[in-house]
Design an enzyme around this catalytic site. Structure first.
Site, PDB file in Angstrom:
ATOM      1  N   ARG A  38       0.814  -1.211   0.000  1.00 37.35           N
ATOM      2  CA  ARG A  38       0.000   0.000   0.000  1.00 37.35           C
ATOM      3  C   ARG A  38       0.850   1.264   0.000  1.00 37.35           C
ATOM      4  O   ARG A  38       0.440   2.298   0.515  1.00 37.35           O
ATOM      5  CB  ARG A  38      -0.981   0.014   1.182  1.00 37.35           C
ATOM      6  N   ARG A  42      -2.551   5.960  -0.458  1.00 42.10           N
ATOM      7  CA  ARG A  42      -2.830   5.878   0.975  1.00 42.10           C
ATOM      8  C   ARG A  42      -2.349   7.115   1.742  1.00 42.10           C
ATOM      9  O   ARG A  42      -3.106   8.017   2.003  1.00 42.10           O
ATOM     10  CB  ARG A  42      -2.193   4.617   1.584  1.00 42.10           C
ATOM     11  N   ARG A  51      -6.247  11.852  -6.882  1.00 42.55           N
ATOM     12  CA  ARG A  51      -7.464  11.039  -6.858  1.00 42.55           C
ATOM     13  C   ARG A  51      -8.724  11.840  -6.566  1.00 42.55           C
ATOM     14  O   ARG A  51      -9.839  11.306  -6.713  1.00 42.55           O
ATOM     15  CB  ARG A  51      -7.332   9.966  -5.762  1.00 42.55           C
ATOM     16  N   ASP A  87      -6.400  -2.912  -7.439  1.00 41.54           N
ATOM     17  CA  ASP A  87      -7.151  -3.484  -6.324  1.00 41.54           C
ATOM     18  C   ASP A  87      -7.425  -4.941  -6.646  1.00 41.54           C
ATOM     19  O   ASP A  87      -7.555  -5.304  -7.822  1.00 41.54           O
ATOM     20  CB  ASP A  87      -8.472  -2.737  -6.108  1.00 41.54           C
ATOM     21  N   TYR A 162     -15.047 -12.206  -0.409  1.00 38.92           N
ATOM     22  CA  TYR A 162     -15.816 -11.015  -0.776  1.00 38.92           C
ATOM     23  C   TYR A 162     -17.090 -11.385  -1.549  1.00 38.92           C
ATOM     24  O   TYR A 162     -18.162 -10.815  -1.309  1.00 38.92           O
ATOM     25  CB  TYR A 162     -14.952 -10.067  -1.608  1.00 38.92           C
TER      26      TYR A 162
END
Length: 355
Positions: A38, A42, A51, A87, A162
């Protein structure tokens, strides 16, 4: 499935002295190689500025944005490897699964997958569906110069969690209910997801990544017996399917100290270790493999004296393995001071690699 060896892969950059790749292959590099999970985004203000107004999944399919975010920590921190900004759910979305990343929650699946009919209806990923990711890889291999690029994918168990839960889960109760109660459907689901992960990684390899990491973030929720029965064959399918690429394969999970040997058996050249297991203990569990890790991400908040002590200890423990890549035991926390990360990299670089 796409062919594993392509002209693009044949033209992969030659980086024989890159510290990350040397250590990943069991050699002794000229400095302790460092990168952070990460690290792309972040904690970086330049990431948040870039972003702003762009949803996570939209960013992951924008080659120019992926390239810039991936480069940011290399420029700022001087890390020894870049990891592709993406991701783990990207290949699911690309294949056509109705899924979104909800801020503050994480991946949310519109129609959870909990029976054989739903498994049979899952779409298959085709390489052209992740062309945007491959385009970003090709841009990055030019921009990064001599810095290796790590591609990645989510492992079958974590992707399954998930899909079955419908989103993040603390106890994985629906996932385990399907696993225990309908093993035939469970194995069909994980076989599908192994194909998805394999196709996604092959596309990245064909575009030129120098190593890959398979994230099984939630595998630590399983016993060793259940991991071997319900997960290991599918992770093995992914990692063994990449063996002919000739690049290092890293395998990482959280809370997986009891699974490290089995994760090595799955085909990992490098086994990622979280902060709960000392690296010298981990090295004995994965003979012949390099290890990666394993500073507690919270230690980055504890001050420079603590950091120097912990980094020194971890590097010393890592010398007992075939190779050692310095990293965190999980990902960079969002509120981490970027300057602390930069100083940590510099201090790790100052330490000897001699065993």
């Amino acid at each position: 499935m796409t062919e594993l060896i392509t002209p693009a892969a044949a033209r992969r950059r030659s980086l024989p002295t890159a510290p990350f790749l040397v250590a990943a292959r069991g050699g002794v590099p000229d400095r302790v190689p460092v990168w952070f999970m990460r690290q792309a985004g972040r904690s970086l203000p330049e990431y948040r500025a870039l972003r702003a107004g762009t949803a996570m999944l939209a960013a992951c399919f924008d080659p120019a944005m992926v390239t810039e975010v991936t480069l940011q920590p290399v420029r700022r921190h001087g890390v020894d490897a870049a990891i592709l900004f993406s991701d783990i759910v990207v290949p699911l979305v690309a294949a056509g699964v109705d899924l979104d990343i909800v801020p503050g929650t994480g991946p949310v699946v519109a129609a959870p997958v909990r029976d054989a009919k739903a498994v049979a209806a899952l779409p298959r990923l085709h390489a052209h569906q992740v062309d945007a990711v491959a385009d970003a890889v090709r841009l990055l291999t030019v921009e990064l110069g001599r810095t290796p690029l790590i591609g990645f994918a989510g492992a079958p168990f974590t992707l399954a969690s998930y899909l079955v839960e419908g989103g993040p889960s603390r106890n994985h109760e629906r996932t385990k209910a399907l696993m225990y109660g309908d093993p035939v459907t469970w194995h069909a689901l994980l076989d599908n997801l192994a194909d998805t992960a394999l196709e996604f990684l092959r596309a990245q390899i064909a575009a030129g990544v120098d190593a890959v990491q398979l994230f099984d973030s939630w595998a630590g929720a399983l016993s060793l017996r259940d991991y071997r029965e319900f997960v290991l064959p599918h992770s093995t399918k992914v990692l063994s399917g990449l063996a002919d690429a000739g690049i290092p394969r890293v395998h990482f999970g959280v809370g997986t100290g009891h699974l490290l040997g089995a994760m090595r058996e799955a085909g990992a050249d490098v086994v990622g270790v979280d902060w709960r297991t000392p690296l010298d203990v981990a090295a004995r569990a994965v003979p012949g493999a390099a290890v990666q890790g394993n500073l507690d991400p919270a230690a980055l908040f504890a001050g420079d004296d603590v950091l120097r002590r912990e980094v020194t200890r971890i590097v010393a423990e890592g010398r007992s393995a075939a190779g050692h890549v310095f990293n965190l035991g999980h990902g960079v926390l969002p509120d981490t001071d970027p300057d602390v990360i930069t100083r940590t990299v510099a201090f790790a670089h100052s330490l000897s690699t001699q065993r």
